[in-house]
Design an enzyme around this catalytic site. Structure first.
Site, mmCIF file in Angstrom:
data_model
loop_
_atom_site.group_PDB
_atom_site.id
_atom_site.type_symbol
_atom_site.label_atom_id
_atom_site.label_comp_id
_atom_site.label_asym_id
_atom_site.label_seq_id
_atom_site.Cartn_x
_atom_site.Cartn_y
_atom_site.Cartn_z
ATOM 1 N N LYS A 1 0.822 -1.218 0.000
ATOM 2 C CA LYS A 1 0.000 0.000 0.000
ATOM 3 C C LYS A 1 0.848 1.257 0.000
ATOM 4 O O LYS A 1 0.492 2.246 -0.655
ATOM 5 C CB LYS A 1 -0.951 0.018 1.200
ATOM 6 N N LYS B 1 -9.298 -11.559 -5.468
ATOM 7 C CA LYS B 1 -10.390 -11.620 -4.501
ATOM 8 C C LYS B 1 -11.414 -10.496 -4.731
ATOM 9 O O LYS B 1 -11.045 -9.404 -5.120
ATOM 10 C CB LYS B 1 -9.741 -11.475 -3.121
ATOM 11 N N LYS C 1 -13.640 -4.936 -1.338
ATOM 12 C CA LYS C 1 -14.497 -3.749 -1.368
ATOM 13 C C LYS C 1 -13.756 -2.472 -1.727
ATOM 14 O O LYS C 1 -14.362 -1.451 -1.964
ATOM 15 C CB LYS C 1 -15.268 -3.594 -0.057
#
Ligand code: TRP
Length: 332
Positions: A112, A197, A200
């Site tokens: 990230k 995957k 969200k």
């Protein structure tokens, strides 16, 4: 009795992946077999660029959806993380237990922060320390088990290391928890990219079914799912990832075996249609219950207030004990 803690981060709308991969197991199994706490971990949503109004809205929506999905306040404790101060109190003590090096080794942090830097942004310090806050979430309650996806396994490993280290240095204070990973069958992949995957926080949403998507939107997303070359319906993750994802989705919705389901189909179209119908039916009661709960905000507020009260009561003694063990002077 086994104690369970798990959390869901309000960084996006909850997806079918969240439901089948985690929430359904909390509802059907965990809240019945254990003393379970589930938290909307809103502090964790502040580690990256965020919109305050959106985080607030998503936190309430996540809590409402968890109730709509069947978490029962008579069986488990549902609360919002920021309502319970013990999390941040304990987090600081664990920052004094963790090392800079071990935090920088966290895979999610590396990924990230690299992405953030590549986009020209700055990295919030809390992105680095976030796994310590997660450890505090877990250790404050003496949780034995932590149901999480495999992307969180490293953070639970860190939590174990911190618990053991703290106990060795300052005396027995924390229960050492373990991660409980969901069964493979419940891993729902993105409909447009069946090798990743269904998460969200993705920017591209056409492969993601949200729990609150309208039925026609759900149908469209499933009907447009990428499939594989050829036309035979076979259950084979390597050779046919798209078809396999649909079979697993259908199997998860109907409680059947994906391999056996494959034998009943001769075309991708029929499989997609049945899968779309099954997902719409699975989500129908959840959507209806969500609408009812939205019409009764006082009820949801009451559940969260009572949940926070119970959580505080459970966490307080452990965090106070940690304060004393580490050498802080008790307040009169
Ligand atoms: N980090 C988890 C995620 O991104 C959310 C989380 C925060 C969590 N605290 C937790 C999960 C404690 C389990 C236990 O999904």
């Amino acid at each position: 009795m086994t104690r369970i803690f798990s959390g869901i981060k309000p960084t996006g709308h909850l997806t079918l992946g969240n439901y089948l991969g985690a929430v359904r197991q909390w509802v059907e199994t965990d809240q019945h077999r254990a003393d379970a706490l589930f938290s909307v971990v809103d502090l964790h949503a502040l580690t990256v660029d965020h919109d305050p109004a959106r985080v607030r809205r998503l936190s309430r929506q996540a809590a409402t959806l968890l109730l709509a999905a069947g978490l029962d306040p008579a069986l488990c404790t549902l609360f919002v993380q920021s309502h319970v101060d013990e999390h941040t109190r304990l987090s600081y003590l664990l920052e004094c237990t963790a090392s800079d090096g071990e935090m920088r080794r966290m895979i999610q942090y590396k990924e990230k922060s690299a992405r953030e830097k590549a986009a020209g942004g700055s990295v919030r310090l809390s992105l680095l320390t976030y796994p310590v806050l997660m450890a505090a979430d877990i250790l404050a309650y003496g949780a034995d088990e932590v149901p999480v996806g495999d992307d969180q396994a490293q953070h639970v490993e860190l939590t174990r290391d911190l618990a053991v280290r703290f106990n060795q240095r300052y005396g027995q204070t924390f229960t050492v928890p373990r991660a409980v990973l969901p069964q493979v069958a419940a891993r729902v992949m993105d409909l447009q990219d069946p090798t990743s995957k269904m998460g969200k926080s993705h920017a591209e949403t056409s492969g993601i079914v949200y729990l609150l998507d309208e039925p026609d939107v759900v149908r469209r997303k499933v009907m447009r799912a990428v499939t594989d070359s050829g036309s035979e319906v076979v259950y084979d993750r390597e050779a046919k990832p798209g078809v396999t994802n649909l079979l697993e989705l259908l199997a998860a919705c109907t409680d059947k075996d994906p391999g056996e389901l494959a034998a009943g189909y001769t075309s991708y179209g029929a499989l997609k249609k049945d899968t779309a119908d099954a997902v719409v039916e699975l989500l129908r009661p959840l959507r209806e219950r969500h609408a009812e709960l939205c019409a009764d905000p006082a009820y949801v507020d009451g559940v969260l207030r009572e949940g926070a009260r119970r959580a505080r009561e459970l966490a307080r003694p452990t965090v106070d004990a940690a304060y004393r063990a580490i050498g802080l002077l008790p307040a009169g």
